[in-house]
Scaffold this motif. Structure first.
Motif, PDB file in Angstrom:
ATOM      1  N   LEU A 494       0.817  -1.213   0.000  1.00  0.00           N
ATOM      2  CA  LEU A 494       0.000   0.000   0.000  1.00  0.00           C
ATOM      3  C   LEU A 494       0.852   1.265   0.000  1.00  0.00           C
ATOM      4  O   LEU A 494       0.317   2.375  -0.034  1.00  0.00           O
ATOM      5  N   ILE A 495       2.171   1.109   0.058  1.00  0.00           N
ATOM      6  CA  ILE A 495       3.076   2.262  -0.028  1.00  0.00           C
ATOM      7  C   ILE A 495       3.625   2.333  -1.447  1.00  0.00           C
ATOM      8  O   ILE A 495       4.210   1.367  -1.948  1.00  0.00           O
ATOM      9  N   ASP A 496       3.411   3.471  -2.095  1.00  0.00           N
ATOM     10  CA  ASP A 496       3.896   3.676  -3.461  1.00  0.00           C
ATOM     11  C   ASP A 496       5.144   4.534  -3.426  1.00  0.00           C
ATOM     12  O   ASP A 496       5.151   5.638  -2.860  1.00  0.00           O
ATOM     13  N   ILE A 497       6.211   4.051  -4.053  1.00  0.00           N
ATOM     14  CA  ILE A 497       7.474   4.769  -4.143  1.00  0.00           C
ATOM     15  C   ILE A 497       7.485   5.571  -5.439  1.00  0.00           C
ATOM     16  O   ILE A 497       6.800   5.189  -6.402  1.00  0.00           O
ATOM     17  N   ILE A 530      18.788   6.338  -0.249  1.00  0.00           N
ATOM     18  CA  ILE A 530      19.126   6.855  -1.573  1.00  0.00           C
ATOM     19  C   ILE A 530      20.593   6.515  -1.798  1.00  0.00           C
ATOM     20  O   ILE A 530      21.477   7.033  -1.115  1.00  0.00           O
ATOM     21  N   ILE A 531      20.833   5.621  -2.730  1.00  0.00           N
ATOM     22  CA  ILE A 531      22.158   5.027  -2.880  1.00  0.00           C
ATOM     23  C   ILE A 531      22.716   5.363  -4.261  1.00  0.00           C
ATOM     24  O   ILE A 531      22.091   5.073  -5.287  1.00  0.00           O
ATOM     25  N   VAL A 571      20.959   6.285  -9.561  1.00  0.00           N
ATOM     26  CA  VAL A 571      20.732   6.310  -8.114  1.00  0.00           C
ATOM     27  C   VAL A 571      19.588   5.343  -7.799  1.00  0.00           C
ATOM     28  O   VAL A 571      18.586   5.301  -8.524  1.00  0.00           O
ATOM     29  N   THR A 572      19.747   4.559  -6.728  1.00  0.00           N
ATOM     30  CA  THR A 572      18.706   3.619  -6.293  1.00  0.00           C
ATOM     31  C   THR A 572      17.962   4.200  -5.097  1.00  0.00           C
ATOM     32  O   THR A 572      18.585   4.652  -4.130  1.00  0.00           O
ATOM     33  N   ALA A 587      13.068   1.729  -6.484  1.00  0.00           N
ATOM     34  CA  ALA A 587      12.969   2.408  -7.775  1.00  0.00           C
ATOM     35  C   ALA A 587      14.352   2.910  -8.179  1.00  0.00           C
ATOM     36  O   ALA A 587      15.246   3.062  -7.336  1.00  0.00           O
ATOM     37  N   GLN A 588      14.528   3.171  -9.485  1.00  0.00           N
ATOM     38  CA  GLN A 588      15.781   3.700 -10.013  1.00  0.00           C
ATOM     39  C   GLN A 588      15.557   5.120 -10.516  1.00  0.00           C
ATOM     40  O   GLN A 588      14.487   5.445 -11.038  1.00  0.00           O
TER      41      GLN A 588
END
Length: 627
Positions: A494-497, A530-531, A571-572, A587-588
């Motif tokens: 239910l969490i959207d990135i 954030i990588i 960035v990931t 996400a990318q």
């Protein structure tokens, strides 16, 4: 006469077939269908011998009942022979009754009563205390034997100087043994009512407290709680478990939790037995006892079948059990005389009482016996009949099992009697990987929610813990474990990135907004990472992650990004549970840094300086050459 015989038998036969479907098979050999449904536990001169017979379904009015009293048995061996109708002594008295003279009810029950005396010809004479075999035969008018059963008359006398100590244990059966939920309640409640009615006879009780809400009538529990008894409740798990198998699987913490919950519930019911006592009830083996020794068990009560090698007779007193880690004290359950196929609860209970009486009356030094009221086919009806008759047996003294097991260890030829427990291969093929996956998902989900939002989590955690019950099948367990994982996955989905996108940086440092949508109806905590190799986030403590609280709806956070180079680089963006055990989303993104970085700026300035120096030097050189 034949017409009367069949007419008389039809209602009895119909009742027995409908009301007691297993009766025909249980009483057709030897007994001819005769059963004893009630018998006075003891008798003495001036009293009477009372019992109630259930006659076969088909009788004739000229059939006869012959009751014969034999000389008392002299020892336990003679008693066991008499149970099978062998080695009977001389006849002291014999009485014949025509069926037509019996007060026979429509169900084939006939009460019979004989007066007892020390002398005289009209009554049955039993001059001295002892255990007297009684044969009850049914014959036709032509003296053809229809059937025969053997019981015993227990003739008491003066109170003995030394009584036979008897420790009683019982396991209230858990509900998995019955398919009918009403029968579950009736059975467990009947045990509690029985224990209340005999509160002065100590019984060591094994009981799974999870039955309180589902399998025991509330009134029965309240009555037991409100009655001061001499019973003791053996500490155990809240649910039935295979403790050894769970500990071998590395689930020691779960076992400890279940034991703690169970002991807390049992403490609310009544007096707890010492924490060092465990009663095996047929499941004791070397692994079970060794595992329990690790948590403090030092005294055990086991079946004779648990011993290796199997003894000819159960030792009657405390013995030492040799284990892998250390030794424990043990009492061994004595089954006494075996059940007969024609037995009712009353007749079996009376035979056990008679067996105890002959042991108490003849054996010196006095042994110590342990009796399991629910072993094998024995049930609450047997226990009811036995406990009703036990107070009349002055030769026997009931003692708590926890006290009995502390008596001196038995010696044989001056040495301690020592045994080992049988070893059994681990029959558990259960793979607990699914359990651990479900546990990991639940633990991670718990780190995402507030205390006030944890009700669903707590319910799922309890179901997961209780799935370790030995009553649960492997299929049911796996189904539950998989459903828990699926449920948590639904919640975290239910969490959207933010979707994959390109982020433009026009300076070395820039504040960039990130939006997340929480479609759940409660706030959720997540860890944002954030990588990137050429990027740091100055708002993050470690440069790569921070914890966010996402309220229901869309939440936007701005973070100061610091590019370590120019150009475009990946960035990931990841969302994790705060404990790091669960990846919620990923996400990318592509970072495009168009402003010179520190290195580029340094090169530019260096080039400019070089050009200026070169221009100055070149100008001076030209002035020298061309003044």
């Amino acid at each position: 006469m034949n017409l009367l015989r069949w007419a008389r038998g039809i209602p009895i036969l119909l009742y027995l077939l409908v009301g007691f479907p297993g009766l025909a098979n249980a009483a057709e050999v030897g007994s001819g269908g005769i059963q004893i449904t009630h018998q006075s536990p003891i008798a003495q001169a001036g009293g009477s011998l009372d019992f109630t017979l259930r006659l076969p379904g088909v009788v004739a009015y000229d059939d006869q009942i012959i009751v014969t009293v034999h000389e008392p048995v002299i020892d336990e061996t003679g008693f066991l022979q008499s149970v099978n109708g062998q080695g009977l002594g001389g006849v002291l008295a014999s009485r014949t009754i025509d069926v037509s003279d019996l007060d026979l009810d429509p169900w084939g029950l006939a009460p019979i009563k004989f007066p007892l005396t020390n002398s005289g010809d009209k009554a049955i004479r039993v001059a001295r205390p002892g255990v007297y075999p009684i044969t009850i035969e049914m014959r036709t008018a032509s003296q053809e034997l229809v059937g025969r059963v053997v019981t015993h008359l227990i003739r008491i006398g003066e109170e003995p100087s030394q009584r036979l100590p008897l420790a009683l244990v019982a396991e209230i059966p858990h509900s998995a043994g019955h398919s009918d939920s009403k029968q579950n309640v009736d059975t467990a409640s009947a045990w509690f009512n029985l224990l209340v009615n005999h509160s002065d006879i100590p019984v060591s009780i094994t009981f799974q407290p999870n039955q309180i809400d589902s399998a025991v009538n509330e009134a029965a529990v309240q009555q037991f709680q409100g009655t001061k008894t001499q019973h003791e409740l053996v500490r155990g798990s809240f649910i039935p478990i295979d403790e050894s198998a769970l500990m071998d699987a590395g689930l020691t913490r779960e076992v400890s939790t279940l034991l703690e919950i169970g002991s807390k519930q049992l403490r609310s019911l009544g007096t707890l037995a010492p924490p060092t006592l465990w009663v095996g009830h047929g499941m004791a083996d070397a692994a079970q006892v060794d595992r329990r020794w690790q948590r403090g068990i030092r005294e055990v009560i086991v079946e004779p079948s648990s011993l290796s090698p199997l003894p000819d007779t159960a030792p009657r007193g405390p013995v030492e059990i040799l284990g892998v880690d250390s030794n424990v004290r043990a009492l061994v359950v004595d089954h006494l005389s075996s059940q007969k196929e024609h037995d009712t609860a009353a007749s079996e209970a009376h035979r056990v009482l008679a067996h105890l009486a002959i042991i108490a009356f003849t054996q010196q030094p006095t042994p110590l016996l342990v009796l399991d009221l629910g072993a094998g086919t024995r049930d609450v009806d047997f226990a009811t009949a036995f406990l009703k008759g036990l107070p009349h047996l002055d030769w026997v003294e009931p003692v708590p099992a926890s006290a009995a097991i502390t008596k001196s260890l038995l010696l044989k030829d001056g040495k301690l009697q020592q045994y080992r427990l049988r070893s059994q291969p681990n029959s558990t093929t259960e793979n607990f990987t699914g359990y651990r996956d479900a546990q990991r998902y639940l633990t991670s989900f718990r780190s995402m929610i507030r205390d006030e939002d944890a009700s669903e989590h707590d319910q799922l955690s309890q179901k997961l813990l209780f799935s370790l019950s030995s009553d649960s099948s492997q299929l049911d367990r796996r189904t539950l474990w998989e459903s828990i994982v699926s449920r948590i996955r639904v919640q975290t989905s239910l969490i959207d990135i933010p979707p994959d996108e390109s982020i433009q940086l026009t300076s070395r440092k820039a504040s960039v907004p990130f939006s997340f949508q929480n479609r759940a109806n409660i706030p959720l905590r997540v860890e944002l990472r954030i990588i990137g190799e050429k990027l740091t986030v100055e708002d993050f403590d470690d440069g790569e992650s921070t914890t966010l609280v996402l309220e229901p709806g869309v939440t936007t956070h701005r973070f100061l990004l610091h590019a370590l180079g120019s150009g475009s680089f990946p960035v990931t963006i990841e969302l994790h549970s705060p404990d790091g055990g669960l990846l919620v989303g990923k996400a990318q993104a592509a970072i495009r840094a168009t402003t010179p970085t520190g290195v580029g700026l340094g090169l530019t300035i260096g080039a400019a300086v070089f050009l200026v120096v070169w221009w100055v030097v070149d100008t001076k050189r030209k002035k020298v050459l061309y003044p």
